[in-house]
Design a protein around this motif. Structure first.
Motif, PDB file in Angstrom:
ATOM      1  N   LEU A 118      -2.126  59.522 -69.503  1.00 40.82           N
ATOM      2  CA  LEU A 118      -2.188  60.812 -70.412  1.00 40.82           C
ATOM      3  C   LEU A 118      -2.557  60.361 -71.641  1.00 40.82           C
ATOM      4  N   ILE A 119      -3.639  60.897 -72.516  1.00 35.22           N
ATOM      5  CA  ILE A 119      -4.022  60.963 -73.823  1.00 35.22           C
ATOM      6  C   ILE A 119      -3.668  61.943 -74.686  1.00 35.22           C
ATOM      7  N   ILE A 120      -2.659  61.694 -75.754  1.00 35.49           N
ATOM      8  CA  ILE A 120      -2.448  62.680 -76.824  1.00 35.49           C
ATOM      9  C   ILE A 120      -2.851  62.296 -78.111  1.00 35.49           C
ATOM     10  N   SER A 121      -3.781  63.362 -78.520  1.00 40.97           N
ATOM     11  CA  SER A 121      -4.663  62.935 -79.599  1.00 40.97           C
ATOM     12  C   SER A 121      -4.838  64.053 -80.696  1.00 40.97           C
ATOM     13  N   VAL A 122      -5.242  63.933 -81.860  1.00 41.71           N
ATOM     14  CA  VAL A 122      -5.794  64.857 -82.510  1.00 41.71           C
ATOM     15  C   VAL A 122      -7.069  64.747 -82.326  1.00 41.71           C
ATOM     16  N   ASP A 123      -7.975  65.633 -83.007  1.00 39.83           N
ATOM     17  CA  ASP A 123      -9.230  65.995 -82.841  1.00 39.83           C
ATOM     18  C   ASP A 123     -10.044  64.959 -83.265  1.00 39.83           C
TER      19      ASP A 123
ATOM     20  N   GLY B 115     -28.984  80.596 -71.374  1.00 36.68           N
ATOM     21  CA  GLY B 115     -28.022  81.782 -71.360  1.00 36.68           C
ATOM     22  C   GLY B 115     -26.434  81.455 -71.176  1.00 36.68           C
ATOM     23  N   THR B 116     -25.869  80.397 -71.579  1.00 38.15           N
ATOM     24  CA  THR B 116     -24.562  79.917 -71.237  1.00 38.15           C
ATOM     25  C   THR B 116     -23.506  80.839 -71.960  1.00 38.15           C
ATOM     26  N   ALA B 117     -22.737  81.472 -71.097  1.00 35.92           N
ATOM     27  CA  ALA B 117     -21.574  82.109 -71.562  1.00 35.92           C
ATOM     28  C   ALA B 117     -20.167  81.219 -71.366  1.00 35.92           C
ATOM     29  N   LEU B 118     -19.264  81.642 -72.054  1.00 37.02           N
ATOM     30  CA  LEU B 118     -17.826  80.783 -71.813  1.00 37.02           C
ATOM     31  C   LEU B 118     -17.604  80.775 -70.406  1.00 37.02           C
ATOM     32  N   GLU B 119     -17.922  81.649 -69.607  1.00 37.40           N
ATOM     33  CA  GLU B 119     -17.521  81.620 -68.206  1.00 37.40           C
ATOM     34  C   GLU B 119     -18.514  80.778 -67.334  1.00 37.40           C
ATOM     35  N   THR B 120     -19.609  80.197 -67.820  1.00 36.50           N
ATOM     36  CA  THR B 120     -20.795  79.236 -67.088  1.00 36.50           C
ATOM     37  C   THR B 120     -20.851  78.245 -67.834  1.00 36.50           C
ATOM     38  N   VAL B 121     -19.887  77.778 -68.894  1.00 32.18           N
ATOM     39  CA  VAL B 121     -20.062  76.429 -69.486  1.00 32.18           C
ATOM     40  C   VAL B 121     -19.906  75.333 -68.262  1.00 32.18           C
ATOM     41  N   PRO B 122     -20.981  74.717 -68.243  1.00 35.39           N
ATOM     42  CA  PRO B 122     -21.117  73.394 -67.142  1.00 35.39           C
ATOM     43  C   PRO B 122     -19.821  72.455 -67.541  1.00 35.39           C
ATOM     44  N   ALA B 123     -18.712  72.411 -66.772  1.00 31.54           N
ATOM     45  CA  ALA B 123     -17.567  71.696 -67.016  1.00 31.54           C
ATOM     46  C   ALA B 123     -17.105  70.859 -65.948  1.00 31.54           C
ATOM     47  N   GLU B 124     -18.087  70.510 -64.997  1.00 33.52           N
ATOM     48  CA  GLU B 124     -17.585  69.512 -64.165  1.00 33.52           C
ATOM     49  C   GLU B 124     -17.292  68.107 -64.509  1.00 33.52           C
ATOM     50  N   VAL B 125     -16.195  67.755 -64.338  1.00 36.47           N
ATOM     51  CA  VAL B 125     -15.687  66.477 -64.936  1.00 36.47           C
ATOM     52  C   VAL B 125     -14.995  65.610 -63.551  1.00 36.47           C
ATOM     53  N   PRO B 126     -15.488  64.188 -63.771  1.00 35.09           N
ATOM     54  CA  PRO B 126     -15.727  63.428 -64.941  1.00 35.09           C
ATOM     55  C   PRO B 126     -17.601  63.590 -64.801  1.00 35.09           C
ATOM     56  N   TYR B 127     -18.051  63.739 -65.999  1.00 34.92           N
ATOM     57  CA  TYR B 127     -19.468  63.378 -66.276  1.00 34.92           C
ATOM     58  C   TYR B 127     -19.947  62.188 -66.773  1.00 34.92           C
ATOM     59  N   LEU B 128     -18.759  61.493 -67.290  1.00 31.46           N
ATOM     60  CA  LEU B 128     -19.359  60.089 -67.718  1.00 31.46           C
ATOM     61  C   LEU B 128     -18.622  59.148 -66.559  1.00 31.46           C
ATOM     62  N   ALA B 129     -19.462  58.807 -65.617  1.00 22.60           N
ATOM     63  CA  ALA B 129     -19.016  57.849 -64.707  1.00 22.60           C
ATOM     64  C   ALA B 129     -19.941  56.846 -64.294  1.00 22.60           C
TER      65      ALA B 129
ATOM     66  N   HIS C 182     -12.460  63.639 -76.860  1.00 23.61           N
ATOM     67  CA  HIS C 182     -13.845  64.278 -76.143  1.00 23.61           C
ATOM     68  C   HIS C 182     -14.298  63.113 -75.170  1.00 23.61           C
ATOM     69  N   LEU C 183     -14.019  61.908 -75.485  1.00 19.93           N
ATOM     70  CA  LEU C 183     -14.423  60.716 -74.207  1.00 19.93           C
ATOM     71  C   LEU C 183     -13.327  61.042 -73.464  1.00 19.93           C
ATOM     72  N   ALA C 184     -12.003  61.101 -73.509  1.00 18.86           N
ATOM     73  CA  ALA C 184     -11.183  61.434 -72.317  1.00 18.86           C
ATOM     74  C   ALA C 184     -11.505  62.678 -71.596  1.00 18.86           C
ATOM     75  N   GLY C 185     -11.547  63.658 -72.275  1.00 16.14           N
ATOM     76  CA  GLY C 185     -12.009  64.854 -71.728  1.00 16.14           C
ATOM     77  C   GLY C 185     -13.261  64.678 -70.795  1.00 16.14           C
ATOM     78  N   ALA C 186     -14.455  64.013 -71.165  1.00 11.13           N
ATOM     79  CA  ALA C 186     -15.574  63.722 -70.311  1.00 11.13           C
ATOM     80  C   ALA C 186     -15.048  62.792 -69.262  1.00 11.13           C
ATOM     81  N   LEU C 187     -14.088  62.259 -69.309  1.00  6.89           N
ATOM     82  CA  LEU C 187     -13.780  61.355 -68.040  1.00  6.89           C
ATOM     83  C   LEU C 187     -12.861  61.966 -67.260  1.00  6.89           C
ATOM     84  N   GLY C 188     -12.654  63.262 -67.501  1.00  5.22           N
ATOM     85  CA  GLY C 188     -11.598  63.868 -66.599  1.00  5.22           C
ATOM     86  C   GLY C 188     -10.220  63.487 -66.517  1.00  5.22           C
ATOM     87  N   LYS C 189      -9.662  62.797 -67.676  1.00  2.26           N
ATOM     88  CA  LYS C 189      -8.602  62.333 -67.930  1.00  2.26           C
ATOM     89  C   LYS C 189      -7.762  63.418 -68.607  1.00  2.26           C
TER      90      LYS C 189
END
Length: 301
Positions: free
Chosen positions: A166-171, A42-56, A176-183
């Motif tokens: 900082l990472i500046i990138s196209v899609d 029942g995930t909604a935008l407000e409840t997306v699990p987004a605790e980073v970093p989750y790749l550690a 995604h890797l940088a986002g999952a690392l909390g960078k």
């Protein structure tokens, strides 16, 4: 799981076993497709699990890699300056050229290289596949380091990302890797982006450390890079004022890479897939460039 991701994910807490594609899975009681989980929970935008970093969990491997001088990022040579330590920025300007989406998501390298003309900003290329015409551009810029030879896997790429500011990138996967690392990640998006980035917002529910820079109209990378440049100066409090270290290519002289005829191919794909809203958005963007474009007017009609 795709084989290239196994080493990255295998030590994440909560995962008992990873089965790579092409290998025999162990006995199991229930199978759930990954993208069905948000519905089940029942995930909604407000409840997306987004605790980073989750790749550690890979960081033991990362520490070993960084001890190897090959994977340890060194600051680029810089003249004596009273300014702070140079800001280390990783850049990616293109994805897989075989992917049709790459035609609209790829940003001309020249535009990203213009950010290297900001004083005390050093660029590090995280682009794994570099087209021949871009190689000379990379080699000729004094404030860019090509890290391509070290991008041998996701763990190795993660170890390099962790050393940057900082990472500046196209899609691409690097985003995604940088986002999952909390960078901190600044994502450069085309006018009609992939669905997961949604519309009309500058943040992402998946990655709290991500900032989105969207094209205001089709192929408008000039506007995107100008906003990125302004944001860099804001973020650094003006400590990185512009100074020309070589003769850059003016952004205003770079014309869009995509013609209306090419964009119409995108329109037809969206139309055939039943996504009429996106087809209409692209059509109206074409008419901003060429108000009397007959084929576009015909499709809208």
């Amino acid at each position: 799981m795709p084989c290239p991701l196994v080493d990255l994910f295998k030590s994440i807490p909560g995962i008992q076993q990873i089965v790579a594609y092409g290998t025999t899975p162990p006995p199991f009681d229930v199978h759930i497709p990954l993208l069905s989980l948000p519905h089940i929970f029942g995930t909604a935008l407000e409840t997306v699990p987004a605790e980073v970093p989750y790749l550690a969990g890979f960081r033991g491997q990362e520490s070993e890699l960084i001890q190897n001088s090959k994977f340890k990022i060194q600051n680029l040579p810089t003249p004596h300056s009273p300014l702070p330590t140079p800001l280390k920025i990783g850049i990616v300007w293109s994805g897989n050229p075989e992917n049709p989406y790459n035609r609209t998501r790829a940003c001309p390298l020249e535009m990203l290289l213009s950010l290297g003309d900001l004083r005390n900003v050093h660029l590090y290329s995280l682009q794994k596949e570099v087209q021949p015409e871009d190689l000379e551009r990379l080699r000729s810029h004094p404030n860019v380091k090509d890290l391509r030879e070290n991008l041998t896997g996701f763990v190795e790429t993660a170890s390099l990302i962790e050393q940057l500011d900082l990472i500046i990138s196209v899609d691409t996967a690097v985003t995604h890797l940088a986002g999952a690392l909390g960078k901190p990640v600044w994502l450069l998006l085309p006018f009609a982006p992939d669905w997961r980035w949604m519309l009309e917002r500058e943040d992402s529910p998946w990655y709290p450390t991500m900032r989105l820079f969207r094209q205001a109209s089709y192929a408008d990378w000039v506007g995107v890079i100008e906003r990125v440049r302004e944001a860099l100066l804001e973020e650094t409090g003006g400590h990185y004022p512009s100074t020309i270290t070589h003769q850059p290519l003016p952004l205003t002289h770079l014309k869009p890479q995509i013609s209306p005829s090419q964009l119409l191919e995108e329109v037809i794909q969206y139309y055939q897939n039943g996504n009429l809203a996106e087809a209409e958005r692209i059509c109206r963007s074409i008419l901003q460039q060429e108000p009397n474009h007959v084929e576009t007017l015909n499709i809208l009609g």
